[in-house]
Motif scaffolding. Structure first.
Motif, mmCIF file in Angstrom:
data_model
loop_
_atom_site.group_PDB
_atom_site.id
_atom_site.type_symbol
_atom_site.label_atom_id
_atom_site.label_comp_id
_atom_site.label_asym_id
_atom_site.label_seq_id
_atom_site.Cartn_x
_atom_site.Cartn_y
_atom_site.Cartn_z
ATOM 1 N N GLU A 1 -50.825 -119.129 -2.241
ATOM 2 C CA GLU A 1 -51.929 -119.543 -1.370
ATOM 3 C C GLU A 1 -51.989 -118.725 -0.085
ATOM 4 O O GLU A 1 -53.035 -118.659 0.560
ATOM 5 C CB GLU A 1 -51.793 -121.028 -1.030
ATOM 6 C CG GLU A 1 -52.098 -121.984 -2.190
ATOM 7 C CD GLU A 1 -50.993 -122.045 -3.226
ATOM 8 O OE1 GLU A 1 -51.268 -122.487 -4.360
ATOM 9 O OE2 GLU A 1 -49.843 -121.650 -2.907
ATOM 10 N N ARG A 2 -50.876 -118.086 0.318
ATOM 11 C CA ARG A 2 -50.828 -117.359 1.600
ATOM 12 C C ARG A 2 -51.089 -115.863 1.458
ATOM 13 O O ARG A 2 -51.558 -115.216 2.381
ATOM 14 C CB ARG A 2 -49.448 -117.539 2.241
ATOM 15 C CG ARG A 2 -49.083 -118.963 2.554
ATOM 16 C CD ARG A 2 -47.781 -119.045 3.346
ATOM 17 N NE ARG A 2 -46.614 -118.632 2.588
ATOM 18 C CZ ARG A 2 -45.752 -117.689 2.966
ATOM 19 N NH1 ARG A 2 -45.954 -117.025 4.095
ATOM 20 N NH2 ARG A 2 -44.685 -117.391 2.229
ATOM 21 N N GLN A 3 -50.776 -115.308 0.294
ATOM 22 C CA GLN A 3 -50.830 -113.864 0.098
ATOM 23 C C GLN A 3 -52.254 -113.339 0.249
ATOM 24 O O GLN A 3 -53.197 -113.849 -0.360
ATOM 25 C CB GLN A 3 -50.308 -113.501 -1.294
ATOM 26 C CG GLN A 3 -50.157 -112.026 -1.546
ATOM 27 C CD GLN A 3 -48.837 -111.485 -1.021
ATOM 28 O OE1 GLN A 3 -47.852 -112.216 -0.971
ATOM 29 N NE2 GLN A 3 -48.815 -110.237 -0.639
ATOM 30 N N GLY A 4 -52.405 -112.303 1.081
ATOM 31 C CA GLY A 4 -53.702 -111.641 1.237
ATOM 32 C C GLY A 4 -54.739 -112.438 1.985
ATOM 33 O O GLY A 4 -55.928 -112.093 1.976
ATOM 34 N N ILE B 1 -42.067 -119.571 -4.185
ATOM 35 C CA ILE B 1 -42.903 -120.614 -4.787
ATOM 36 C C ILE B 1 -42.960 -121.823 -3.863
ATOM 37 O O ILE B 1 -44.013 -122.413 -3.645
ATOM 38 C CB ILE B 1 -42.367 -121.004 -6.178
ATOM 39 C CG1 ILE B 1 -42.580 -119.854 -7.172
ATOM 40 C CG2 ILE B 1 -43.055 -122.269 -6.689
ATOM 41 C CD1 ILE B 1 -41.949 -120.089 -8.537
ATOM 42 N N SER B 2 -41.797 -122.192 -3.285
ATOM 43 C CA SER B 2 -41.732 -123.372 -2.421
ATOM 44 C C SER B 2 -42.481 -123.181 -1.118
ATOM 45 O O SER B 2 -42.846 -124.163 -0.461
ATOM 46 C CB SER B 2 -40.268 -123.729 -2.126
ATOM 47 O OG SER B 2 -39.671 -122.782 -1.249
ATOM 48 N N ASP C 1 -33.578 -117.116 -7.398
ATOM 49 C CA ASP C 1 -33.539 -117.901 -6.164
ATOM 50 C C ASP C 1 -34.612 -117.444 -5.180
ATOM 51 O O ASP C 1 -35.250 -118.268 -4.517
ATOM 52 C CB ASP C 1 -32.154 -117.802 -5.515
ATOM 53 C CG ASP C 1 -31.103 -118.605 -6.263
ATOM 54 O OD1 ASP C 1 -31.499 -119.472 -7.071
ATOM 55 O OD2 ASP C 1 -29.903 -118.364 -6.040
ATOM 56 N N VAL C 2 -34.788 -116.118 -5.062
ATOM 57 C CA VAL C 2 -35.821 -115.603 -4.160
ATOM 58 C C VAL C 2 -37.200 -116.011 -4.659
ATOM 59 O O VAL C 2 -38.063 -116.438 -3.874
ATOM 60 C CB VAL C 2 -35.719 -114.065 -4.038
ATOM 61 C CG1 VAL C 2 -36.914 -113.504 -3.264
ATOM 62 C CG2 VAL C 2 -34.426 -113.666 -3.341
ATOM 63 N N LYS D 1 -51.253 -118.392 -11.547
ATOM 64 C CA LYS D 1 -50.133 -118.467 -10.611
ATOM 65 C C LYS D 1 -48.872 -117.898 -11.244
ATOM 66 O O LYS D 1 -48.113 -117.172 -10.597
ATOM 67 C CB LYS D 1 -49.889 -119.916 -10.163
ATOM 68 C CG LYS D 1 -50.858 -120.423 -9.124
ATOM 69 C CD LYS D 1 -50.367 -121.755 -8.579
ATOM 70 C CE LYS D 1 -51.300 -122.286 -7.515
ATOM 71 N NZ LYS D 1 -50.787 -123.540 -6.906
ATOM 72 N N ALA D 2 -48.638 -118.255 -12.497
ATOM 73 C CA ALA D 2 -47.459 -117.740 -13.189
ATOM 74 C C ALA D 2 -47.493 -116.224 -13.252
ATOM 75 O O ALA D 2 -46.480 -115.556 -12.985
ATOM 76 C CB ALA D 2 -47.389 -118.330 -14.597
#
Length: 242
Positions: free
Chosen positions: A50-53, A44-45, A38-39, A22-23
Motif C-alpha cells: 500500500e505504501r510503495q510508489g 508485509i506487516s 523474515d525481511v 499482492k503475492a
C-alpha cells in the motif's frame, strides 16, 4: 519465480490467496532485493504494497518517460522509521543520526539500489557553504538522491531549499554521460496534500514529498481479533452448562 524459496511461496499463498497481485508484488520484491523470509514478512506487516510508489511527486513532468516510472516506484508514503527506536522528544539531528546508526535498515526501507554517500554533505555554492541532510546515489537510476528530513509539517519553503540542493548537485557532482539528473526526496512528519501538490507544481526539479512514521505499523482495524467482555458473556449465555 523459481528463485524464490518454497517457504516464501507457501506463506504468500496462505496470506494472499484472494489477492494474487499482492503475492506477485512480494515475489518480485524478493527477487529484486534478495529478501530472506523474515525481511519479506516484516515488509508485509508494514503494508509495503500500500505504501510503495505512493509519494506525491512531479516526476512525470520533470523526468524522461523511461525514468519517471522507475523513480516513482522507488518512493514510499509513509516511510517506516520505527527501526530507529526514537520516542519522546526529538529533533532533526537526533532523527538523522538514528537513521544512520541503523543504516542497514534505512537502506532496506529506502529500497532497491541506494548507496550511502554522506551525512550533512558539504557543498560550496558561490561563497556560501551548504550542508545536505543526507546524500545517496541510486544505482538503478544512475543519479544522486538528496534526502531532507523534516520533523514538522511541510512548508512551501522546504521545496525551495531542497530544489536548490538538487540544482547544486547537478552542477557540482553530476557527471555528464555518467549520471542522470539528481532527484530530491522530502520526508516530513506531516503534509497537507493540496499545499504539497502546489509546491511540486512550482518546482522545475524532480522532487517527491512523503511522510514518515516512527511507530510500528499495525493493521488499521484490530477490532474483533480479541473478543470483548460483552462478546464472551454473550457466548457463555448460549452454552448449555453440564
Amino acid at each position: 519465480m523459481f528463485s524464490v524459496p518454497w517457504g516464501h511461496h507457501r506463506y504468500l499463498i496462505d496470506k494472499f490467496l484472494d489477492s494474487p497481485q499482492k503475492a506477485l508484488f512480494f515475489v518480485r520484491q524478493t527477487v529484486e532485493n534478495g529478501w530472506s523470509r523474515d525481511v519479506m514478512l516484516n515488509f508485509i506487516s508494514t503494508d509495503l504494497y500500500e505504501r510503495q510508489g505512493k509519494a506525491l511527486t512531479n516526476f512525470k513532468r520533470t523526468l524522461h518517460d523511461e525514468t519517471s516510472d522507475l523513480a516513482q516506484e522507488l518512493t514510499k508514503d509513509p516511510y517506516n522509521f520505527a527501526f530507529t527506536g526514537v520516542t519522546g522528544k526529538y529533533n532533526e539531528r537526533l532523527l538523522t543520526e538514528s537513521l544512520l546508526n541503523n543504516i542497514t535498515n534505512f537502506l532496506i526501507e529506502l529500497g532497491t539500489g541506494f548507496a550511502y554517500v554522506g551525512k550533512e554533505y558539504r557543498i560550496q555554492v558561490g561563497e556560501r557553504e551548504n550542508f545536505i541532510d543526507l546524500l545517496f546515489y541510486n544505482l538503478n537510476l544512475s543519479c544522486y538522491v538528496v534526502i531532507e528530513v523534516k520533523i514538522g509539517k511541510f512548508e512551501f519553503a522546504d521545496i525551495g531549499q531542497l530544489g536548490g540542493y538538487v540544482v547544486a548537485c547537478n552542477h557540482i557532482l553530476r557527471r555528464e554521460g555518467r549520471d542522470n539528473p539528481t532527484i530530491g526526496l522530502l520526508i516530513c512528519k506531516e503534509k497537507d496534500r493540496v499545499q504539497a501538490q502546489y509546491a511540486l507544481e512550482s518546482s522545475s526539479q524532480p522532487i517527491s514529498i512523503s511522510e514518515f512514521d516512527l511507530e510500528k505499523f499495525y493493521p488499521e482495524k484490530v477490532e474483533g481479533t480479541i473478543p470483548t467482555i460483552e462478546e464472551i458473556e454473550s457466548k457463555l449465555k448460549n452454552i448449555d452448562l453440564v
